[in-house]
Design a protein around this motif. Structure first.
Motif, PDB file in Angstrom:
ATOM      1  N   VAL A 186     -45.230  -4.826 -25.626  1.00 42.35           N
ATOM      2  CA  VAL A 186     -46.492  -4.270 -26.120  1.00 42.35           C
ATOM      3  C   VAL A 186     -46.444  -2.758 -26.317  1.00 42.35           C
ATOM      4  O   VAL A 186     -47.297  -2.191 -27.001  1.00 42.35           O
ATOM      5  CB  VAL A 186     -47.655  -4.644 -25.179  1.00 42.35           C
ATOM      6  N   ILE A 187     -45.446  -2.066 -25.754  1.00 43.21           N
ATOM      7  CA  ILE A 187     -45.386  -0.603 -25.904  1.00 43.21           C
ATOM      8  C   ILE A 187     -44.701  -0.162 -27.195  1.00 43.21           C
ATOM      9  O   ILE A 187     -44.765   1.009 -27.561  1.00 43.21           O
ATOM     10  CB  ILE A 187     -44.662   0.056 -24.707  1.00 43.21           C
ATOM     11  N   GLU A 188     -44.055  -1.083 -27.887  1.00 43.95           N
ATOM     12  CA  GLU A 188     -43.162  -0.671 -28.976  1.00 43.95           C
ATOM     13  C   GLU A 188     -43.892  -0.066 -30.177  1.00 43.95           C
ATOM     14  O   GLU A 188     -43.384   0.863 -30.807  1.00 43.95           O
ATOM     15  CB  GLU A 188     -42.305  -1.855 -29.419  1.00 43.95           C
ATOM     16  N   ASP A 189     -45.082  -0.565 -30.507  1.00 44.29           N
ATOM     17  CA  ASP A 189     -45.742  -0.128 -31.739  1.00 44.29           C
ATOM     18  C   ASP A 189     -46.519   1.177 -31.590  1.00 44.29           C
ATOM     19  O   ASP A 189     -46.671   1.918 -32.570  1.00 44.29           O
ATOM     20  CB  ASP A 189     -46.681  -1.222 -32.253  1.00 44.29           C
ATOM     21  N   GLU A 190     -47.030   1.476 -30.385  1.00 43.79           N
ATOM     22  CA  GLU A 190     -47.881   2.660 -30.235  1.00 43.79           C
ATOM     23  C   GLU A 190     -47.407   3.600 -29.131  1.00 43.79           C
ATOM     24  O   GLU A 190     -47.272   4.809 -29.343  1.00 43.79           O
ATOM     25  CB  GLU A 190     -49.329   2.232 -29.979  1.00 43.79           C
ATOM     26  N   VAL A 191     -47.161   3.078 -27.932  1.00 46.80           N
ATOM     27  CA  VAL A 191     -46.813   3.930 -26.792  1.00 46.80           C
ATOM     28  C   VAL A 191     -45.476   4.630 -27.006  1.00 46.80           C
ATOM     29  O   VAL A 191     -45.349   5.839 -26.761  1.00 46.80           O
ATOM     30  CB  VAL A 191     -46.811   3.113 -25.484  1.00 46.80           C
ATOM     31  N   VAL A 192     -44.469   3.898 -27.450  1.00 48.98           N
ATOM     32  CA  VAL A 192     -43.146   4.505 -27.632  1.00 48.98           C
ATOM     33  C   VAL A 192     -43.159   5.575 -28.717  1.00 48.98           C
ATOM     34  O   VAL A 192     -42.642   6.689 -28.505  1.00 48.98           O
ATOM     35  CB  VAL A 192     -42.080   3.426 -27.893  1.00 48.98           C
ATOM     36  N   PRO A 193     -43.741   5.323 -29.913  1.00 51.77           N
ATOM     37  CA  PRO A 193     -43.788   6.397 -30.913  1.00 51.77           C
ATOM     38  C   PRO A 193     -44.533   7.643 -30.421  1.00 51.77           C
ATOM     39  O   PRO A 193     -44.088   8.774 -30.658  1.00 51.77           O
ATOM     40  CB  PRO A 193     -44.513   5.748 -32.093  1.00 51.77           C
ATOM     41  N   VAL A 319     -42.743 -13.987 -27.517  1.00 51.59           N
ATOM     42  CA  VAL A 319     -42.783 -12.570 -27.160  1.00 51.59           C
ATOM     43  C   VAL A 319     -44.191 -12.017 -27.354  1.00 51.59           C
ATOM     44  O   VAL A 319     -44.818 -12.227 -28.392  1.00 51.59           O
ATOM     45  CB  VAL A 319     -41.792 -11.759 -28.028  1.00 51.59           C
ATOM     46  N   GLU A 320     -44.709 -11.292 -26.341  1.00 61.86           N
ATOM     47  CA  GLU A 320     -46.014 -10.638 -26.444  1.00 61.86           C
ATOM     48  C   GLU A 320     -45.820  -9.236 -27.004  1.00 61.86           C
ATOM     49  O   GLU A 320     -45.086  -8.427 -26.449  1.00 61.86           O
ATOM     50  CB  GLU A 320     -46.675 -10.550 -25.065  1.00 61.86           C
ATOM     51  N   ARG A 321     -46.496  -8.946 -28.130  1.00 61.91           N
ATOM     52  CA  ARG A 321     -46.337  -7.663 -28.800  1.00 61.91           C
ATOM     53  C   ARG A 321     -47.652  -6.901 -28.991  1.00 61.91           C
ATOM     54  O   ARG A 321     -47.650  -5.782 -29.521  1.00 61.91           O
ATOM     55  CB  ARG A 321     -45.686  -7.854 -30.176  1.00 61.91           C
ATOM     56  N   ASP A 322     -48.768  -7.452 -28.599  1.00 68.56           N
ATOM     57  CA  ASP A 322     -50.082  -6.875 -28.863  1.00 68.56           C
ATOM     58  C   ASP A 322     -50.261  -5.544 -28.135  1.00 68.56           C
ATOM     59  O   ASP A 322     -50.347  -5.499 -26.906  1.00 68.56           O
ATOM     60  CB  ASP A 322     -51.168  -7.859 -28.437  1.00 68.56           C
ATOM     61  N   ALA A 323     -50.339  -4.450 -28.876  1.00 59.58           N
ATOM     62  CA  ALA A 323     -50.466  -3.116 -28.279  1.00 59.58           C
ATOM     63  C   ALA A 323     -51.745  -2.969 -27.467  1.00 59.58           C
ATOM     64  O   ALA A 323     -51.817  -2.134 -26.553  1.00 59.58           O
ATOM     65  CB  ALA A 323     -50.415  -2.044 -29.367  1.00 59.58           C
ATOM     66  N   ALA A 324     -52.753  -3.772 -27.751  1.00 57.90           N
ATOM     67  CA  ALA A 324     -54.017  -3.677 -27.022  1.00 57.90           C
ATOM     68  C   ALA A 324     -53.870  -4.083 -25.556  1.00 57.90           C
ATOM     69  O   ALA A 324     -54.732  -3.749 -24.729  1.00 57.90           O
ATOM     70  CB  ALA A 324     -55.078  -4.551 -27.698  1.00 57.90           C
ATOM     71  N   ARG A 325     -52.787  -4.768 -25.232  1.00 56.99           N
ATOM     72  CA  ARG A 325     -52.608  -5.209 -23.844  1.00 56.99           C
ATOM     73  C   ARG A 325     -52.421  -4.029 -22.894  1.00 56.99           C
ATOM     74  O   ARG A 325     -52.698  -4.136 -21.706  1.00 56.99           O
ATOM     75  CB  ARG A 325     -51.406  -6.165 -23.741  1.00 56.99           C
ATOM     76  N   THR A 326     -51.939  -2.887 -23.391  1.00 58.42           N
ATOM     77  CA  THR A 326     -51.777  -1.718 -22.525  1.00 58.42           C
ATOM     78  C   THR A 326     -53.126  -1.249 -22.001  1.00 58.42           C
ATOM     79  O   THR A 326     -53.284  -0.971 -20.803  1.00 58.42           O
ATOM     80  CB  THR A 326     -51.074  -0.573 -23.270  1.00 58.42           C
ATOM     81  N   ALA A 327     -54.119  -1.147 -22.870  1.00 57.06           N
ATOM     82  CA  ALA A 327     -55.451  -0.691 -22.458  1.00 57.06           C
ATOM     83  C   ALA A 327     -56.060  -1.627 -21.426  1.00 57.06           C
ATOM     84  O   ALA A 327     -56.838  -1.195 -20.555  1.00 57.06           O
ATOM     85  CB  ALA A 327     -56.363  -0.581 -23.677  1.00 57.06           C
ATOM     86  N   GLN A 328     -55.700  -2.892 -21.489  1.00 57.65           N
ATOM     87  CA  GLN A 328     -56.255  -3.868 -20.554  1.00 57.65           C
ATOM     88  C   GLN A 328     -55.709  -3.717 -19.143  1.00 57.65           C
ATOM     89  O   GLN A 328     -56.222  -4.329 -18.204  1.00 57.65           O
ATOM     90  CB  GLN A 328     -55.986  -5.280 -21.074  1.00 57.65           C
ATOM     91  N   GLN A 329     -54.661  -2.901 -18.972  1.00 60.16           N
ATOM     92  CA  GLN A 329     -54.067  -2.714 -17.647  1.00 60.16           C
ATOM     93  C   GLN A 329     -54.926  -1.814 -16.758  1.00 60.16           C
ATOM     94  O   GLN A 329     -54.784  -1.837 -15.534  1.00 60.16           O
ATOM     95  CB  GLN A 329     -52.664  -2.102 -17.774  1.00 60.16           C
ATOM     96  N   ALA A 330     -55.779  -0.983 -17.347  1.00 62.20           N
ATOM     97  CA  ALA A 330     -56.616  -0.075 -16.574  1.00 62.20           C
ATOM     98  C   ALA A 330     -57.987  -0.701 -16.340  1.00 62.20           C
ATOM     99  O   ALA A 330     -58.667  -1.070 -17.300  1.00 62.20           O
ATOM    100  CB  ALA A 330     -56.764   1.260 -17.275  1.00 62.20           C
ATOM    101  N   PRO A 331     -58.423  -0.838 -15.091  1.00 70.75           N
ATOM    102  CA  PRO A 331     -59.753  -1.421 -14.833  1.00 70.75           C
ATOM    103  C   PRO A 331     -60.858  -0.582 -15.476  1.00 70.75           C
ATOM    104  O   PRO A 331     -60.762   0.651 -15.565  1.00 70.75           O
ATOM    105  CB  PRO A 331     -59.854  -1.374 -13.304  1.00 70.75           C
ATOM    106  N   ALA A 332     -61.925  -1.254 -15.923  1.00 72.78           N
ATOM    107  CA  ALA A 332     -63.058  -0.547 -16.526  1.00 72.78           C
ATOM    108  C   ALA A 332     -63.825   0.254 -15.483  1.00 72.78           C
ATOM    109  O   ALA A 332     -64.450   1.262 -15.802  1.00 72.78           O
ATOM    110  CB  ALA A 332     -63.969  -1.542 -17.213  1.00 72.78           C
ATOM    111  N   GLN A 333     -63.756  -0.181 -14.246  1.00 72.75           N
ATOM    112  CA  GLN A 333     -64.395   0.517 -13.143  1.00 72.75           C
ATOM    113  C   GLN A 333     -63.355   0.807 -12.074  1.00 72.75           C
ATOM    114  O   GLN A 333     -62.369   0.085 -11.935  1.00 72.75           O
ATOM    115  CB  GLN A 333     -65.541  -0.316 -12.541  1.00 72.75           C
ATOM    116  N   ARG A 334     -63.589   1.852 -11.321  1.00 71.22           N
ATOM    117  CA  ARG A 334     -62.653   2.206 -10.262  1.00 71.22           C
ATOM    118  C   ARG A 334     -62.554   1.068  -9.240  1.00 71.22           C
ATOM    119  O   ARG A 334     -63.597   0.564  -8.779  1.00 71.22           O
ATOM    120  CB  ARG A 334     -63.084   3.491  -9.569  1.00 71.22           C
ATOM    121  N   PRO A 335     -61.349   0.618  -8.898  1.00 73.66           N
ATOM    122  CA  PRO A 335     -61.202  -0.483  -7.944  1.00 73.66           C
ATOM    123  C   PRO A 335     -61.609  -0.069  -6.534  1.00 73.66           C
ATOM    124  O   PRO A 335     -61.549   1.110  -6.172  1.00 73.66           O
ATOM    125  CB  PRO A 335     -59.707  -0.798  -8.002  1.00 73.66           C
ATOM    126  N   SER A 336     -62.012  -1.038  -5.755  1.00 75.75           N
ATOM    127  CA  SER A 336     -62.424  -0.747  -4.373  1.00 75.75           C
ATOM    128  C   SER A 336     -61.943  -1.862  -3.460  1.00 75.75           C
ATOM    129  O   SER A 336     -61.404  -2.859  -3.913  1.00 75.75           O
ATOM    130  CB  SER A 336     -63.935  -0.595  -4.290  1.00 75.75           C
TER     131      SER A 336
END
Length: 336
Positions: A186-193, A319-336
């Motif tokens: 998932v990093i190949e299309d946006e994060v790596v460039p 193979v999973e290539r969807d660049a949007a999956r990176t944003a999904q790694q960060a919680p929308a709210q601070r974890p507790s």
């Protein structure tokens, strides 16, 4: 062991980084963990990655004990901040100035060192102003508690915003630590460039897709006893996305490809991520010393272009290539 520069910096790290997520302080007894660290040192690994959240700080403690007595200048020690630790109070997570400044001191004490070579934001904190986070990191660097700053699982836009602030504050982001493997690209299309543009390298985790690319999981069969897929402490959840029969069948098609290069499937998986010139190092863990000796063989391997194409053909659409999956790694709210 070969070494690569980390981002646009003068810091060199080993192509294989020893990581202790899901092992030290939890799955593996301390004496075995120390044997694994010793094996890593013996094969030329100098770079060690951990985080305060691993085993709720115990992984840092075990690593600090294992490295005690080693020449500090010959090592690169990395850790991270973000996820809840300690009693998990209302300020015990995130990237606030308070949590960063308190967490770095705790990490240094547990690691038995005066500084870490790389201090990483373990996720992007959507609840704290980025300016506050980057100012705290700048102060950590100026205090000599960390030599460099990196991030983990940030999007391309987050990397650009963070890098701009870092430059204004007199330091730079030099690394990104994302998940990356033959199965998870998932990093190949946006994060790596974006990283190439900003002078950032990748230190990739799970190059073996939580062990699936080792080939030990067979389609239609129960996971081997004691494997990560049977670990109820977290391993089973992480590996579940790769455990369908279609994916496991595709992975088995890699076996003759690995054999043609005189590599194990695990070695092929690690060597594959290192073919990406934006990858500085592959994070590899171990629950037994012999696993360290096996994985280090991947350092310095060059996979021919036609074989890289054969790997793509073998895996097909699993193979999973969807660049949007990176944003999904960060919680929308601070974890507790």
């Amino acid at each position: 062991m070969d070494f690569r520069y980390l981002g646009n910096s003068g810091l060199k790290i080993s192509e294989i980084t020893y990581g202790n997520w899901l092992t030290h302080g939890s799955q593996v007894e301390n004496d075995v963990a120390k044997e694994c660290v010793r094996a890593a040192l013996d094969v030329g690994i100098t770079t060690f990655d951990t985080a305060d959240v691993y085993a709720n700080t115990q992984a840092e403690t075990v690593l600090g004990e294992a490295l005690r007595g080693e020449r500090r200048q010959s090592l690169e020690i990395f850790t991270k901040v973000y996820w809840p630790t300690g009693p998990k109070g209302h300020n015990d997570s995130g990237l606030s100035r308070k949590h960063i400044m308190e967490s770095i001191d705790g990490s240094l004490q547990r690691l038995q060192t005066d500084y870490v070579d790389l201090y990483q934001a373990h996720r992007y904190d959507t609840c704290t102003p980025l300016e506050e986070t980057m100012q705290a990191f700048a102060d950590v660097v100026r205090a000599g508690k960390a030599l460099y700053i990196g991030v983990s699982e940030w999007t391309a836009d987050q990397l650009r915003a963070g890098s701009e602030l870092a430059r204004e504050l007199g330091f730079q982001l030099i690394s990104s630590q994302p998940q990356y493997s033959m199965l998870w690209r998932v990093i190949e299309d946006e994060v790596v460039p974006a990283s190439r543009e900003l002078g950032i390298s990748q230190i990739v985790w799970s190059p073996m897709a939580q062990g699936v690319l080792s080939g030990k999981y067979q389609p239609g069969q129960a996971p081997p006893a004691g494997s990560r897929a049977t670990d109820e402490k977290g391993g089973a959840d992480m590996i579940s996305r790769f455990m369908d029969d279609k994916t496991l069948t595709a992975v088995q098609r890699l076996r003759p490809i690995a054999e043609s290069l005189d590599l194990t499937m695990s070695q092929l998986a690690v060597a594959w991520v290192l073919q990406n010139d934006n990858v500085a190092s592959a994070l590899v863990g171990a629950s037994r010393p012999e696993q360290v000796h096996e994985n280090v063989v991947a350092a310095g391997v060059t996979i021919p272009e036609d074989v890289m194409a054969s790997i793509d053909e073998a895996l097909g659409d699993v193979v999973e290539r969807d660049a949007a999956r990176t944003a999904q790694q960060a919680p929308a709210q601070r974890p507790s």
